[in-house]
Design an enzyme around this catalytic site. Structure first.
Site, PDB file in Angstrom:
ATOM      1  CG  HIS A   1      -6.564  -2.163  -0.114  1.00 51.19           C
ATOM      2  ND1 HIS A   1      -5.377  -1.250  -0.796  1.00 51.19           N
ATOM      3  CD2 HIS A   1      -5.319  -0.882   1.459  1.00 51.19           C
ATOM      4  CE1 HIS A   1      -4.733  -0.645  -1.218  1.00 51.19           C
ATOM      5  NE2 HIS A   1      -4.530  -0.146   0.422  1.00 51.19           N
TER       6      HIS A   1
ATOM      7  CG  ASP B   1      -7.860  -2.587  -3.332  1.00 47.92           C
ATOM      8  OD1 ASP B   1      -8.305  -1.383  -2.831  1.00 47.92           O
ATOM      9  OD2 ASP B   1      -6.664  -2.730  -3.349  1.00 47.92           O
TER      10      ASP B   1
ATOM     11  CB  SER C   1      -0.351  -0.165   1.078  1.00 46.97           C
ATOM     12  OG  SER C   1      -1.309   1.207   0.872  1.00 46.97           O
TER      13      SER C   1
HETATM   14  C1  MLT Z   1      -1.147   6.137  -0.067  1.00 52.64           C
HETATM   15  O1  MLT Z   1      -1.482   7.170   0.371  1.00 52.64           O
HETATM   16  O2  MLT Z   1      -0.138   5.929  -0.101  1.00 52.64           O
HETATM   17  C2  MLT Z   1      -2.341   4.952  -0.003  1.00 52.64           C
HETATM   18  O3  MLT Z   1      -3.952   5.456  -0.740  1.00 52.64           O
HETATM   19  C3  MLT Z   1      -1.976   4.169   0.526  1.00 52.64           C
HETATM   20  C4  MLT Z   1      -3.035   4.233   1.137  1.00 52.64           C
HETATM   21  O4  MLT Z   1      -4.068   4.224   1.793  1.00 52.64           O
HETATM   22  O5  MLT Z   1      -1.882   4.163   2.510  1.00 52.64           O
END
Ligand code: MLT
Length: 209
Positions: free
Chosen positions: A188, A157, A107
């Site tokens: 996710h 996701d 992520s």
């Molecule tokens: C991010 O902010 O890098 C993406 O939205 C993934 C997350 O939720 O961290």
């Protein structure tokens, strides 16, 4: 343990492996989160696991964002540079080969790994990206000639739409990466089939994992 600019954990390799996994956690994670995953993916590899330096409501991240999926690109560029410097310093402190570092990001961690592939491709021998987004699109993509990259996407996701995954895969492929895209019937979160796919891919692309 020395700080080297990031709170982190380092686990030495076993059995003479030259490989180091750079473990990059998701939003709200820390340097301990992905250690177990790292051992599962590459049992013999060294593990280097920094904690993201940005806090969002107390939750560590690797770079600032302005909203869900809207990144502060200036901060992303700065933090990507900091991470590259940290990896170099860690390779000297712990004596691992800087040419054999594979990023494993989830992520938010996958997103800074994607940024590192664009801005500092020489620092990564490859990457395993769990649920990544397009970090940003540069004017000129670097050459990623033959660099092994695995994208693990979830068909359910709700944070990363399918088109976003396809866009990232296309960007990396056009830059010459040896790209594999695997879809899991998952959200996710990382699913067991992602872990199995990543383990198999790593052992094929990096035999001393
Ligand atoms: C991010 O902010 O890098 C993406 O939205 C993934 C997350 O939720 O961290």
């Amino acid at each position: 343990m020395r700080d080297l600019g990031f709170v982190h954990k380092f686990v030495p390799p076993t059995g003479g492996s030259q490989l180091t996994l750079l473990l990059l956690h998701g939003t709200g994670g820390n340097e301990s989160d992905l250690i177990q995953l790292g051992h599962e993916l590459a049992p013999r590899a060294a593990l280097l696991s920094p904690r993201g330096k940005v806090l969002e409501n107390g939750m560590p991240r690797f770079f600032r964002r302005l909203g869900e999926g809207i990144f502060d690109i200036n901060d992303l560029v700065d933090q990507t540079h900091n991470l590259a410097v940290f990896t170099g310093e860690a390779s000297r402190a712990y004596r691992f080969d800087l040419g054999k570092v594979v990023a494993v990001g989830y992520s938010n961690g996958a997103n800074i790994a994607g940024s590192a592939l664009i801005l500092h491709p020489e620092t990564l021998a490859g990457a395993v990206l769990f649920r990544p987004m397009v970090p940003f699109v540069p004017d000129v993509m670097p050459k990623l000639s033959g660099k092994p990259i695995l994208i693990l996407a979830g068909s359910r996701d709700s944070i990363v739409p399918e088109e976003e995954t396809e866009r990232l895969a296309g960007l990396l492929k056009r830059a010459g990466a040896d790209l594999t895209l695997r879809w899991a019937d998952a959200t996710h979160g990382i699913a067991s089939e992602d872990v199995a796919a990543a383990r198999e891919w790593l052992s094929e692309k990096f035999p001393d994992s």
